[in-house]
Design an enzyme around this catalytic site. Structure first.
Site, PDB file in Angstrom:
ATOM      1  CB  ILE A 110       5.523   2.888   5.886  1.00 20.86           C
ATOM      2  CG1 ILE A 110       6.403   1.910   5.103  1.00 20.86           C
ATOM      3  CG2 ILE A 110       5.953   2.964   7.343  1.00 20.86           C
ATOM      4  CD1 ILE A 110       6.075   1.811   3.629  1.00 20.86           C
ATOM      5  CD  GLU A 168      12.260  10.578   3.242  1.00 20.23           C
ATOM      6  OE1 GLU A 168      12.173  11.324   4.250  1.00 20.23           O
ATOM      7  OE2 GLU A 168      11.342  10.474   2.420  1.00 20.23           O
ATOM      8  N   GLY A 310       6.714  10.416   1.870  1.00 19.14           N
ATOM      9  CA  GLY A 310       7.992   9.821   2.237  1.00 19.14           C
ATOM     10  C   GLY A 310       7.774   8.476   2.914  1.00 19.14           C
ATOM     11  CD  GLU A 311       5.239   7.194   6.594  1.00 24.16           C
ATOM     12  OE1 GLU A 311       4.235   6.446   6.681  1.00 24.16           O
ATOM     13  OE2 GLU A 311       5.509   8.068   7.445  1.00 24.16           O
ATOM     14  CB  ALA A 312       9.627   3.355   2.081  1.00 17.04           C
TER      15      ALA A 312
END
Length: 344
Positions: A110, A168, A310-312
């Site tokens: 990210i 998240e 995940g992690e946007a």
């Protein structure tokens, strides 16, 4: 920023329900202005497809007839889950703290996506060293703690942004997300689980068993989506729900990331379907159930790249699409400006 695992402060559940009855609507005048300009741009009508829809969406929810995306923000909520004791993840809980350090050092995926797309990044530590109780034997949160975490998520986006990309991080959180879906939508536990961080067949069996036990333990309390959230969810899902709600109240368009972020959206949708009108689904995760959940909340993803990090990460990629859509709309010449003849 760290949140105590059980805070006595926060919004009571009734106040959250009340907020959902007072949500601002899309700005019709801004949409009309975008459509009027689009009709004058040097292109055939509708030729940019969903890019044109995206511009209308940004205008509608920012209430700006000349939509812009100048201050996009990725907000990641991170926590730990006691259900990992059931052997539902391929990675140990120690990865949670290590990943927070990786975010801070700029070494995560990210970080690179934010640099490439000029997006701000905030990571929120929701008591990551204090896992929630194992949802197979106890509630993830009590009502005050859950309400406080929702309130934390609402406050976390303070400071100004015009496009919110939600993400998240937390070992075990695809299990709690699956439990939320199973509690909301029924079916079998197996309908909602997936490989997450890469568990094997035996790990999937344990995951399905944990989801089933957690939901069965709470079978008399599943009619209330907020009770579902506090009993079988997690702090990050509660905080994400708060962030989505606050963004609506502040007229900030939202890009939802993948499987876990969508669990927060699903809780709000179950409470009030229109509460997600300001949200777009960035992508369809490789988690098998994600596509079915998106259909239930009436969201068509912008892309499907087989991602499940995940992690946007998906939301950050989608942010680039949104920025490009707005730039095309604002920067293109009209037929008159370019001296281009119209059709006919």
């Amino acid at each position: 920023m760290a949140l105590p695992p059980h805070s006595p402060s926060g919004l009571p559940f009734d106040d959250i329900r009340d907020l959902l009855t007072r949500l601002p609507e899309a700005d019709a005048a801004a949409i009309a202005a975008v459509r009027a300009r689009d009709a004058e741009l040097t292109k055939p009508a509708g030729s940019l497809g969903r890019l044109e829809e995206i511009v209308e969406w940004v205008a509608a929810w920012s209430a700006n007839p000349k939509p812009r995306v100048d201050r996009p923000l990725v907000a990641i909520f991170a926590t730990a889950h006691g259900v990992t004791r059931q052997g539902v993840s391929a990675f140990p809980d120690s990865v949670n703290r290590q990943m927070l350090e990786n975010f801070a050092a700029g070494g995560a995926a990210i970080n690179q996506l934010c640099v490439a797309n000029d997006i701000g990044l905030k990571v929120f530590d929701l008591a990551i060293d204090v896992p929630t109780p194992d949802i197979t034997v106890d509630d993830a949160m009590d009502e005050p703690g859950c309400a406080a975490t929702i309130a934390f998520g609402m406050e976390a986006i303070a400071g100004g942004t015009d496009l919110l990309c939600l993400g998240e991080m937390g070992i075990g959180n695809t299990t709690v997300a699956a439990a939320v879906y199973h509690a909301l939508y029924g079916g079998r536990p197996e309908d909602w689980i997936g490989p997450g961080t890469g568990v094997d067949a035996e790990g999937l069996r344990r995951k399905a068993e944990a989801v089933g036990r957690a939901v069965q333990r709470n079978k008399d309390h599943l009619s209330d989506p907020l009770e579902v959230l506090r009993r079988v969810g997690g702090r990050e899902i509660a905080a994400l729900a708060g962030a989505i709600l606050a963004a609506r109240l502040q007229r900030i368009p939202v890009l939802l990331d993948g499987y876990v972020v969508t669990a927060a959206a699903a809780v709000l949708h179950a409470l009030e379907p229109s509460s997600l009108d300001h949200c777009l689904a960035a992508h369809r995760s490789a988690e098998p159930a994600h596509g079915r959940v998106l259909e239930r909340i009436a969201k068509r993803p912008l892309f499907d790249f087989g991602m499940r990090l995940g992690e946007a990460s998906g939301a950050a990629l989608a942010c680039g699409i949104v920025k490009n859509a707005v730039a095309v709309h604002s920067g293109m010449a009209t037929f008159e400006q370019a001296s281009v003849s119209r059709k006919g």
